[in-house]
Design an enzyme around this catalytic site. Structure first.
Site, mmCIF file in Angstrom:
data_model
loop_
_atom_site.group_PDB
_atom_site.id
_atom_site.type_symbol
_atom_site.label_atom_id
_atom_site.label_comp_id
_atom_site.label_asym_id
_atom_site.label_seq_id
_atom_site.Cartn_x
_atom_site.Cartn_y
_atom_site.Cartn_z
ATOM 1 N N ALA A 128 59.498 31.051 149.205
ATOM 2 C CA ALA A 128 61.225 31.596 149.260
ATOM 3 C C ALA A 128 61.771 30.574 149.871
ATOM 4 C CB ALA A 128 60.739 32.779 149.820
ATOM 5 N N GLY A 133 73.357 31.958 148.432
ATOM 6 C CA GLY A 133 74.216 30.598 148.613
ATOM 7 C C GLY A 133 73.821 29.333 148.865
ATOM 8 N N ALA A 134 72.285 29.233 148.757
ATOM 9 C CA ALA A 134 71.707 28.162 148.931
ATOM 10 C C ALA A 134 70.521 27.682 147.996
ATOM 11 C CB ALA A 134 70.871 28.129 150.464
ATOM 12 N N THR A 162 59.513 33.512 142.540
ATOM 13 C CA THR A 162 58.258 33.777 141.507
ATOM 14 C C THR A 162 57.512 34.337 142.116
ATOM 15 O OG1 THR A 162 59.226 31.774 140.273
ATOM 16 C CG2 THR A 162 57.060 32.467 139.712
ATOM 17 N N GLU A 249 55.003 20.181 143.052
ATOM 18 C CA GLU A 249 55.804 21.190 142.132
ATOM 19 C C GLU A 249 56.681 20.562 140.923
ATOM 20 O OE1 GLU A 249 58.230 23.927 144.403
ATOM 21 O OE2 GLU A 249 59.166 24.984 142.714
ATOM 22 N N ARG A 275 55.097 27.200 104.877
ATOM 23 C CA ARG A 275 56.521 27.896 104.095
ATOM 24 C C ARG A 275 57.028 26.843 103.035
ATOM 25 N NH1 ARG A 275 59.797 31.987 104.393
ATOM 26 N NH2 ARG A 275 62.124 31.612 104.128
HETATM 27 C C1 LIG Z 1 63.176 31.500 136.742
HETATM 28 C C2 LIG Z 1 63.276 30.987 138.072
HETATM 29 C C3 LIG Z 1 62.203 30.705 139.094
HETATM 30 C C4 LIG Z 1 62.632 30.570 140.132
HETATM 31 N N1 LIG Z 1 61.517 30.487 141.370
HETATM 32 C C5 LIG Z 1 61.738 30.160 142.535
HETATM 33 C C6 LIG Z 1 60.791 30.265 143.639
HETATM 34 O O1 LIG Z 1 59.721 30.755 143.373
HETATM 35 N N2 LIG Z 1 61.238 30.008 144.991
HETATM 36 C C7 LIG Z 1 62.398 29.530 145.035
HETATM 37 O O2 LIG Z 1 62.695 29.132 146.284
HETATM 38 N N3 LIG Z 1 63.315 29.124 144.114
HETATM 39 C C8 LIG Z 1 62.980 29.811 142.943
HETATM 40 N N4 LIG Z 1 64.106 29.399 141.939
HETATM 41 C C9 LIG Z 1 65.355 28.764 142.336
HETATM 42 C C10 LIG Z 1 65.544 27.550 141.961
HETATM 43 O O3 LIG Z 1 64.932 26.537 142.327
HETATM 44 C C11 LIG Z 1 67.062 27.105 141.888
HETATM 45 O O4 LIG Z 1 67.899 28.129 141.005
HETATM 46 C C12 LIG Z 1 67.663 25.840 141.661
HETATM 47 O O5 LIG Z 1 67.053 25.010 142.687
HETATM 48 C C13 LIG Z 1 69.042 25.605 141.649
HETATM 49 O O6 LIG Z 1 69.775 26.321 142.549
HETATM 50 P P1 LIG Z 1 70.997 27.204 142.062
HETATM 51 O O7 LIG Z 1 70.411 28.248 141.112
HETATM 52 O O8 LIG Z 1 71.364 28.052 143.608
HETATM 53 O O9 LIG Z 1 71.922 26.404 141.479
HETATM 54 P P2 LIG Z 1 73.084 25.450 142.201
HETATM 55 O O10 LIG Z 1 72.614 24.809 143.180
HETATM 56 O O11 LIG Z 1 74.281 26.184 142.498
HETATM 57 O O12 LIG Z 1 73.585 24.642 140.945
HETATM 58 C C14 LIG Z 1 74.306 24.716 139.864
HETATM 59 C C15 LIG Z 1 74.758 23.596 139.213
HETATM 60 O O13 LIG Z 1 75.419 22.530 140.048
HETATM 61 C C16 LIG Z 1 74.621 21.375 139.915
HETATM 62 N N5 LIG Z 1 74.429 20.659 141.174
HETATM 63 C C17 LIG Z 1 74.296 21.003 142.566
HETATM 64 N N6 LIG Z 1 74.377 20.358 143.453
HETATM 65 C C18 LIG Z 1 74.360 19.117 142.811
HETATM 66 C C19 LIG Z 1 74.548 17.778 143.130
HETATM 67 N N7 LIG Z 1 74.599 17.303 144.629
HETATM 68 N N8 LIG Z 1 74.932 16.597 142.077
HETATM 69 C C20 LIG Z 1 74.903 16.971 140.963
HETATM 70 N N9 LIG Z 1 74.849 18.498 140.507
HETATM 71 C C21 LIG Z 1 74.673 19.314 141.492
HETATM 72 C C22 LIG Z 1 73.425 21.754 139.498
HETATM 73 O O14 LIG Z 1 72.535 20.723 139.072
HETATM 74 C C23 LIG Z 1 73.636 22.705 138.715
HETATM 75 O O15 LIG Z 1 73.796 22.367 137.224
HETATM 76 C C24 LIG Z 1 63.826 29.591 140.585
HETATM 77 C C25 LIG Z 1 64.646 29.954 139.667
HETATM 78 C C26 LIG Z 1 64.439 30.527 138.323
HETATM 79 C C27 LIG Z 1 65.791 30.456 137.415
#
Ligand SMILES: Cc1cc2nc3c(=O)[nH]c(=O)nc-3n(C[C@H](O)[C@H](O)[C@H](O)COP(=O)(O)OP(=O)(O)OC[C@H]3O[C@@H](n4cnc5c(N)ncnc54)[C@H](O)[C@@H]3O)c2cc1C
Length: 384
Positions: A128, A133-134, A162, A249, A275
């Site tokens: 986790a 927000g992170a 997950t 990972e 097909r």
């Molecule tokens: C199905 C699923 C399973 C997951 N499982 C886990 C889990 O088990 N444990 C866990 O901790 N997390 C988990 N995650 C979280 C996942 O690791 C994050 O969603 C991912 O790291 C992106 O973070 P965010 O969603 O906050 O996107 P954001 O960080 O908000 O990013 C949004 C967009 O901005 C871009 N961006 C952000 N910063 C930069 C930068 N410096 N330069 C260029 N582009 C940038 C990103 O590439 C993206 O396109 C899971 C996510 C999903 C969808």
């Protein structure tokens, strides 16, 4: 694993191939038929973890002394490939990631306490890090772990976790420092969730794909966890620990990407042979053959690069930039290949009854989690 008869992954030794046969048999017989049920209920049955443990599919790369299979990363890669080849979603990849944190930073007591249970599937792990927000910016984590005597008091929430609903062993990234001192302010704390006051999980999050794998929010409302559950002898090592273990990972995501792309090419080749249109198989159309030839080439190039990464990883020589290349390029490639395969299926490629449609939805997230592909390009760029 590859669909090219002439090519054999160098890491697939005889021992690894024997392991593959047994894992394949288990996955095909025990897991593949249950996938539709797991998708409908947003996660695997509880006994699936025990079954996987009995089959040796959990922690195959952890030492036997801690209940693992005593193999190398090659064995873990086999498990991931066989699940992907069968279209099975099962969070054993996360289980393996948490085991690596314990292996690398756990005290002897922590390893003895948790690794055998993880290997048997009695313990189900989650990691986790992400919060509302992170995500990419892990330094923005706000979950706190305030020390109170022999305990940490955890407060905050995590999202997109997950195995979250099922997990009874959650490795939580939390702020232990009081001074908001950036990356030296975090620690990893292992939370045993069974009966833990102040801990709860949210509803399963509705996703675009990967329906068979449970994903949810976790809430910590002054949950008390022994200080002895922190990974590492001192506070403040969490960020560095995450940076050290994320390559495991990321490589695993690359392994699943190549296996899925190989499966897509195989499925689609069969489909276009079966097909017919305009009185002949789709395979007789030059565009179909050329598109599949491109997909096969792209996938095989990915396979050879991945194999080199696996070999280097097993030898302890895989650098961070190469791992980031594997995660970014192989998952982008997976999506491109599968998208082309959907097109070659025509309308049937859009129907979730067909595996290729489900694979398309499943593959999209590979470019996002484990560090987005944009973040991977930053890591690669740092090496320039
Ligand atoms: C199905 C699923 C399973 C997951 N499982 C886990 C889990 O088990 N444990 C866990 O901790 N997390 C988990 N995650 C979280 C996942 O690791 C994050 O969603 C991912 O790291 C992106 O973070 P965010 O969603 O906050 O996107 P954001 O960080 O908000 O990013 C949004 C967009 O901005 C871009 N961006 C952000 N910063 C930069 C930068 N410096 N330069 C260029 N582009 C940038 C990103 O590439 C993206 O396109 C899971 C996510 C999903 C969808």
């Amino acid at each position: 694993m590859t669909d090219s008869a002439a090519y054999q992954s160098a890491w697939a030794t005889e021992d690894v191939q024997m392991f593959r046969r047994s894992v394949r048999q288990f996955v095909q017989r025990d897991f593949a038929p249950r996938q539709a049920t797991w998708c409908a209920q947003h996660g695997p049955d509880a006994d699936a973890w025990i079954d996987a443990g009995r089959a040796g599919a959990l922690l195959p790369d952890i030492a036997e002394a801690y209940g693992g299979g005593g193999g190398t990363y090659a064995h873990q890669a086999v498990v991931l490939e066989e699940m992907a080849k069968a279209g099975v979603h099962f969070g054993c990849s996360v289980q393996a990631v948490v085991a690596q944190y314990l292996r690398a930073y756990g005290s002897e007591a922590q390893k003895k306490n948790w690794l055998p249970g993880l290997a048997r599937g009695e313990l189900v792990a989650a990691i986790a890090m992400t919060e509302p927000g992170a995500g990419s910016d892990l330094q923005a984590i706000r979950t706190t772990a305030r020390q109170d005597g022999e305990h940490y008091v955890l407060k905050g929430s995590k999202t997109f976790i997950t195995n979250g609903a099922r997990a009874n062993l959650v490795c939580v990234a939390a702020k232990t420092g009081a001074n908001a001192a950036g990356m030296r302010d975090f620690s990893l704390i292992v939370v045993e969730t069974a009966g833990l006051a102040g801990y709860r999980t949210g509803q399963p999050i509705e996703k675009l794909g990967m329906h068979g794998q449970d994903t949810c929010e976790l809430f910590f409302d002054d949950a008390r966890v022994p200080v002895a559950n922190r990974l590492g002898p001192a506070e403040g090592a969490g960020f560095a620990q995450m940076m050290e273990q994320l390559p495991y990972e990321r490589l695993s995501i690359g392994v699943q990407a190549v296996a899925a792309a190989e499966r897509a090419v195989a499925i689609t080749t069969q489909y276009v042979k079966d097909r017919t249109a305009f009185g002949k198989p789709l395979m007789d159309l030059q565009n179909t053959r050329f598109k599949l030839a491109e997909c096969k080439t792209q996938t095989h190039v990915g396979r050879v690069f991945l194999d080199s990464c696996i070999e280097r990883f097993v030898a302890g020589r895989l650098d961070e930039a190469s791992t980031a290349m594997a995660k970014y390029w192989l998952t982008d490639s997976q999506f491109q290949v599968i998208d082309t395969c959907v097109q070659l299926h025509g309308g049937y490629g859009y129907m979730t009854e067909y595996p290729i449609a489900r694979m398309w939805a499943d593959s999209r997230v590979q470019r996002i989690y484990g560090g987005t592909n944009e973040i991977m390009k930053e890591l690669i760029a740092w090496s320039l």
